[in-house]
Each structure stands twice: as C-alpha cells, then as structure tokens.
Scaffold this active site. Structure first.
Site, short mmCIF file in Angstrom:
data_model
loop_
_atom_site.label_atom_id
_atom_site.label_comp_id
_atom_site.label_asym_id
_atom_site.label_seq_id
_atom_site.Cartn_x
_atom_site.Cartn_y
_atom_site.Cartn_z
N TYR A 66 0.83 -1.21 0.00
CA TYR A 66 0.00 0.00 0.00
C TYR A 66 0.87 1.26 0.00
O TYR A 66 0.62 2.20 -0.77
CB TYR A 66 -0.92 -0.01 1.21
CG TYR A 66 -1.93 1.11 1.22
CD1 TYR A 66 -3.03 1.08 0.38
CD2 TYR A 66 -1.79 2.19 2.09
CE1 TYR A 66 -3.97 2.10 0.39
CE2 TYR A 66 -2.72 3.21 2.11
CZ TYR A 66 -3.81 3.17 1.26
OH TYR A 66 -4.74 4.19 1.27
N LYS A 78 0.95 4.20 -2.98
CA LYS A 78 0.64 5.61 -2.76
C LYS A 78 1.85 6.51 -3.03
O LYS A 78 1.71 7.67 -3.42
CB LYS A 78 0.10 5.81 -1.35
CG LYS A 78 -1.27 5.18 -1.13
CD LYS A 78 -2.30 5.67 -2.14
CE LYS A 78 -3.69 5.15 -1.84
NZ LYS A 78 -4.73 5.67 -2.77
#
Length: 244
Positions: free
Chosen positions: A149, A153
């Site tokens: 994750y 990002k």
C-alpha cells in the site's frame, strides 16, 4: 468560503462508498454534474436516489481496456477525482504476487489510465480543469504491514507531480491529498484494534483520526477556482503527524 461548481462536469472514481460517496454528494450539492464510477451497482443505485441527476457508471477499474472504452464515450469534463483505492495488509515475507497485482492495478494503474484518458479529452476540447488524486500519508511515512500500500501511494504522488508538469501547459492542475487514517470502512478494518491504533494516535498532535468530511473539504478546495495557483501539491491531512 463559498465554493460553487455550477456548470461544471466531473468524474469521481470509487464513488460507491466512503470518501468517494460523500464527495459525490458534496459536489452535487454545489451544483456540479457528477459522473460517479464504482464497481458496485447496489451502491450506485442508492447514491443515485440520494443525488438525483448524477450519472453512474458500473466499472471495474482493474480492467484497463474496458475502462478506456467507458471513458471514451464521455464528453469532456472539468474535473476528475481519482479516489478508488484498495489495500491488503501483510508483513514482509507474507506478501503474494496477487497482493501486489490487486493493489497496484487499482491504486496505480487505474490512476494512470483514467488520468490520461480524461486529460486527452480535456486537452482536445481546450478545457482547463483540475485533477485530484486521493493518495495517503503512507506515501510519506512507513507503516507496519503496509509495504504494498505504501509503495502504491508513493507512486500516486509521483503520478501527481509528473501529471502537473506535463498538463500544466494546457491549464490542467493536478494535486493530491494525503490523509492519515480516515475513519471509513477500510480505515476501521485496519485500525480498530487499540493496540495498533493508540501508538499512531500518540504521534498525531491533534490526537484523532481523519473524518471523511476533512478529506472532502480539501478535495473540493483543490478542485475549485479558489486553488487556481496550486498544482503539483502533495497535501498531508494528518493532524500534524508529519510535523513531529
């Protein structure tokens, strides 16, 4: 500060629930014609009832070609919010190829795909506009079990900067918002355990997690003409976390 989107058209991805849903409702209430994209027909149906007049598209953004096809049928818009996002949490040593593919296809590939298709039409129509990517504070700091994750990002932030560079000459602004934990269903799934949440809260000077309205307010500002000179901005919404 009054913000109006009267006469503006825009797209919000991941519009079925959470941040995306509340954002659609806010933009609709501010006069925008909103095209809400989600892969969940049930959520889109209830959203349409809450916001009569919006356009809904049921679409799995993991499918690159179907996404391009769907976007090709739309008229040019004035704004885009790349909000769709997913996560899978595993420590190093337990991350699978499927984890990587699933997260990257939504969080990274779809942002590139949607951005370039929407921007292509904006440029062809000579329409200036604004794009906001919903990134995360995890692009700026390391979080336990969030390797994939965090990586996704971090990529979104660089997509934001390069897009701002390349599209700025066409009058298209591109920014990102980077909240810390937002109290959505996904946020609750990852951070409901006090043993995990309390150490993070202790590092946030305001001692609270982000509410959906905090993100919606920031996105609406960046989309609006009030932010006319803001582009390439990576905006933490973190209660002071990055100040410590």
């Amino acid at each position: 500060m009054d913000i109006s989107f009267n006469g503006k058209r825009g797209i919000v991805t991941g519009a079925g629930r959470g941040i995306g849903r509340d954002l659609v409702k806010r933009l609709h209430s501010c006069g925008a014609y909103v095209i809400a994209i989600s892969r969940d027909n049930e959520h889109l149906a209830t959203l349409s009832k809450e916001c009569p007049g919006i356009e809904t598209i049921s679409l799995d953004l993991q499918d690159w070609d179907k996404t391009k096809e769907a976007l090709s049928k739309l008229e040019p818009v004035d704004f885009l919010v790349n909000n769709a996002g997913v996560t899978r949490l595993n420590p190093i040593g337990e991350i699978s190829e499927d984890d990587c593919d699933f997260v990257m296809k939504i969080n990274v590939h779809s942002v590139i795909n949607v951005t370039q298709e929407v921007a292509k039409k904006m440029k062809a129509a000579g329409r200036k506009g604004s794009i906001v990517n919903v990134s995360s504070l995890s692009s700026l700091v390391a979080l336990q079990d969030h390797l994939v994750y965090c990586a996704s990002k971090g990529a979104v932030d660089q997509i934001t900067k390069v897009s701002a560079l390349e599209l700025g000459l066409h009058g298209i602004r591109v920014n990102s918002v980077n909240p810390t934990v937002v109290w959505t269903d996904m946020g609750k799934m990852a951070w409901s355990d006090p043993a995990k949440a309390d150490p993070l809260l202790a590092r946030i000077p305001l001692r609270k997690f982000v509410q959906i309205s905090d993100v919606v307010d920031a996105v609406c500002y960046l989309l609006s003409d009030k932010a006319d000179m803001l582009s390439g901005v990576i905006l933490p919404i973190d209660g002071g976390y990055t100040a410590t």
